[in-house]
Design a protein around this motif. Structure first.
Motif, short mmCIF file in Angstrom:
data_model
loop_
_atom_site.label_atom_id
_atom_site.label_comp_id
_atom_site.label_asym_id
_atom_site.label_seq_id
_atom_site.Cartn_x
_atom_site.Cartn_y
_atom_site.Cartn_z
N UNK A 178 -8.83 5.66 14.75
CA UNK A 178 -7.77 5.92 13.88
C UNK A 178 -7.71 7.48 14.68
N UNK A 179 -6.27 7.89 14.66
CA UNK A 179 -5.98 9.44 14.99
C UNK A 179 -5.68 10.43 13.77
N UNK A 180 -6.80 10.43 13.05
CA UNK A 180 -7.05 11.17 11.84
C UNK A 180 -6.95 12.78 12.33
N UNK A 181 -5.86 13.45 11.62
CA UNK A 181 -5.35 13.25 10.24
C UNK A 181 -3.88 12.54 10.18
N UNK A 182 -3.78 12.23 11.57
CA UNK A 182 -2.29 11.53 11.35
C UNK A 182 -2.20 10.25 10.58
N UNK A 183 -1.17 10.31 9.51
CA UNK A 183 -1.18 9.09 8.51
C UNK A 183 -0.83 7.62 9.32
N UNK A 184 -1.11 6.72 8.52
CA UNK A 184 -0.85 5.26 8.86
C UNK A 184 0.07 5.09 7.98
N UNK A 185 1.28 4.29 8.73
CA UNK A 185 2.11 3.70 8.11
C UNK A 185 1.97 2.63 6.97
N UNK A 258 -13.66 7.29 11.05
CA UNK A 258 -12.70 7.99 10.81
C UNK A 258 -11.81 7.38 9.77
N UNK A 259 -11.05 8.43 8.82
CA UNK A 259 -10.34 7.97 7.85
C UNK A 259 -8.82 8.75 7.80
N UNK A 260 -7.87 8.05 7.70
CA UNK A 260 -6.61 8.49 7.54
C UNK A 260 -5.99 8.38 6.61
N UNK A 261 -4.72 9.06 6.07
CA UNK A 261 -4.17 8.76 4.90
C UNK A 261 -2.95 7.79 5.12
N UNK A 262 -2.57 7.03 4.02
CA UNK A 262 -1.51 6.21 4.05
C UNK A 262 0.21 7.03 3.98
N UNK A 263 0.90 6.50 4.57
CA UNK A 263 2.32 7.00 4.38
C UNK A 263 3.17 6.14 4.29
N UNK A 264 3.90 5.96 3.10
CA UNK A 264 3.49 6.92 1.92
C UNK A 264 2.40 6.80 1.37
N UNK A 265 1.72 7.72 0.46
CA UNK A 265 0.41 7.51 -0.12
C UNK A 265 0.70 6.64 -1.55
N UNK A 266 0.91 5.51 -1.22
CA UNK A 266 1.18 4.52 -2.41
C UNK A 266 0.01 3.93 -3.14
N UNK A 267 -1.09 4.31 -2.81
CA UNK A 267 -2.41 4.04 -3.38
C UNK A 267 -3.32 5.01 -3.76
N UNK A 268 -3.61 5.17 -5.30
CA UNK A 268 -4.38 5.98 -5.74
C UNK A 268 -5.39 5.36 -6.60
N UNK A 269 -6.70 5.84 -6.81
CA UNK A 269 -7.54 5.10 -7.90
C UNK A 269 -7.79 6.23 -9.07
N UNK A 270 -7.68 6.05 -10.41
CA UNK A 270 -7.76 7.20 -11.31
C UNK A 270 -9.34 6.58 -11.99
N UNK A 271 -10.33 7.43 -11.96
CA UNK A 271 -11.49 7.15 -12.78
C UNK A 271 -11.81 7.99 -13.95
N UNK A 272 -12.19 7.22 -15.11
CA UNK A 272 -12.70 7.84 -16.44
C UNK A 272 -14.05 7.73 -16.66
N UNK A 273 -14.33 8.71 -17.61
CA UNK A 273 -15.74 8.75 -17.89
C UNK A 273 -15.80 8.14 -19.20
N UNK A 274 -16.59 7.11 -19.71
CA UNK A 274 -16.76 6.34 -20.80
C UNK A 274 -17.78 6.43 -21.67
N UNK A 275 -18.21 6.29 -22.79
CA UNK A 275 -19.21 5.99 -23.61
C UNK A 275 -19.05 5.11 -24.83
N UNK A 276 -20.02 4.37 -25.36
CA UNK A 276 -19.89 3.40 -26.51
C UNK A 276 -19.27 4.23 -27.58
#
Length: 309
Positions: A178-185, A258-276
């Motif tokens: 991959x030609x990072x940081x060039x985004x991948x469509x 190598x790691x390249x961003x997506x264009x558009x950046x359509x995918x993110x993950x949100x993480x949360x901290x939890x306890x019982x």
């Protein structure tokens, strides 16, 4: 007839189930094997049912034994929580804490967390686990974990949830692929041979939703349930994958991936901290949660995290 079982018997029984061997459990517990066998036989007689199936290679639980093991783990854990709550009243926090994360977060979080506790709170004993998100979710719901970091979920169950971080999902390939940081469509993903976590991995479910929402085609060549194996397959040029930068930062830094961003950046993950929800946090639990938030904020620039704390 009354039940005369004691906590020591239950802890012995759980260790035998975990090791699937009386002899191994005896060695770990430092108890003579004949004495351990007598304890288990007394437990079976007291309950009026067989708890262990004895094989030539070891032991496995009967259905009744599995039920007892599940309840015993919860009882032993709650006993430890009560002990820790009393200990927490002392000047310095002590006791045991269990914390779990998905495998992709293990390397960024767990070594830093361990080092911080060893330096600042050496009397706190940590049990650190990683696994698939579904497993971590089940462990915190069952009370096996005091605190965990999970994918954001609209129906997490009886858990106290605190937003922790958001991070983008990147396209990852072998060095030079991959030609990072060039985004991948995002539209070009279908042309790449993909190696992805197998369902019901939460990241894979997110990718499935991405495909539905944006009409994307993914050319999935291999499903794999092991993150180290997946990364090695990508490193050797067998295909590409989609992962957050935090999961591959070390291998990108040393030139193996190598790691390249997506264009558009359509995918993110949100993480949360939890306890019982039903567990009263101790002073040590509060310290653990603050330490996790501190580590996230401090490492956010290097790992491309967006802290939500």
């Amino acid at each position: 007839m009354g039940w005369h079982v004691n906590l020591r018997q239950l802890s012995y029984f759980v260790r035998i189930i975990e090791l699937q061997s009386l002899s191994k459990a005896a060695a770990v517990l430092r108890v003579a094997q004949p004495a351990l066998s007598r304890q288990m036989r007394a437990l079976e007689l007291d309950l009026g049912t067989d708890l262990l199936v004895r094989h030539g290679w070891g032991v496995t639980p009967t259905p009744a034994g599995q039920v007892l093991a599940d309840h015993a783990r919860r009882l032993l854990r709650e006993t430890q929580v009560a002990r820790d709550a009393v200990t927490a009243l002392s000047a310095e926090p002590a006791g045991s804490l269990s914390f779990g994360v998905s495998s992709s977060l293990a390397l960024p979080l767990l070594p830093r967390l361990s080092a911080w506790f060893l330096e600042h709170h050496p009397k706190v004993s940590l049990q650190l686990l990683d696994g698939f998100s579904a497993s971590i979710h089940g462990w915190v719901l069952s009370g096996r974990l005091d605190v965990a970091v999970l994918y954001e979920d609209r129906s997490p169950g009886p858990l106290v949830t605190t937003p922790l971080l958001r991070e983008p999902i990147l396209v990852v390939g072998a060095a030079g692929r991959l030609t990072a940081p060039v985004p991948v469509s995002a539209g070009d993903l279908g042309a790449l041979p993909m190696i992805l976590p197998a369902r019901p991995n939460r990241l894979r479910l997110l990718l499935d939703q991405l495909r539905i929402d944006h009409g994307l085609e993914l050319n999935v060549r291999v499903d794999v349930d092991s993150l180290p194996a997946l990364l090695e397959m990508v490193r050797s040029g067998q295909g590409y994958t989609l992962l957050p930068y935090s999961a591959v930062q070390g291998m990108v830094t040393d030139g193996r991936l190598t790691a390249a961003p997506l264009d558009p950046p359509v995918l993110n993950r949100t993480l949360v901290m939890v306890r019982p929800l039903d567990r009263v946090p101790t002073a040590a639990t509060d310290i653990l949660e603050r330490a996790i938030r501190r580590i996230v904020v401090e490492t956010a620039p290097a790992l491309r995290w967006e802290p939500l704390v």
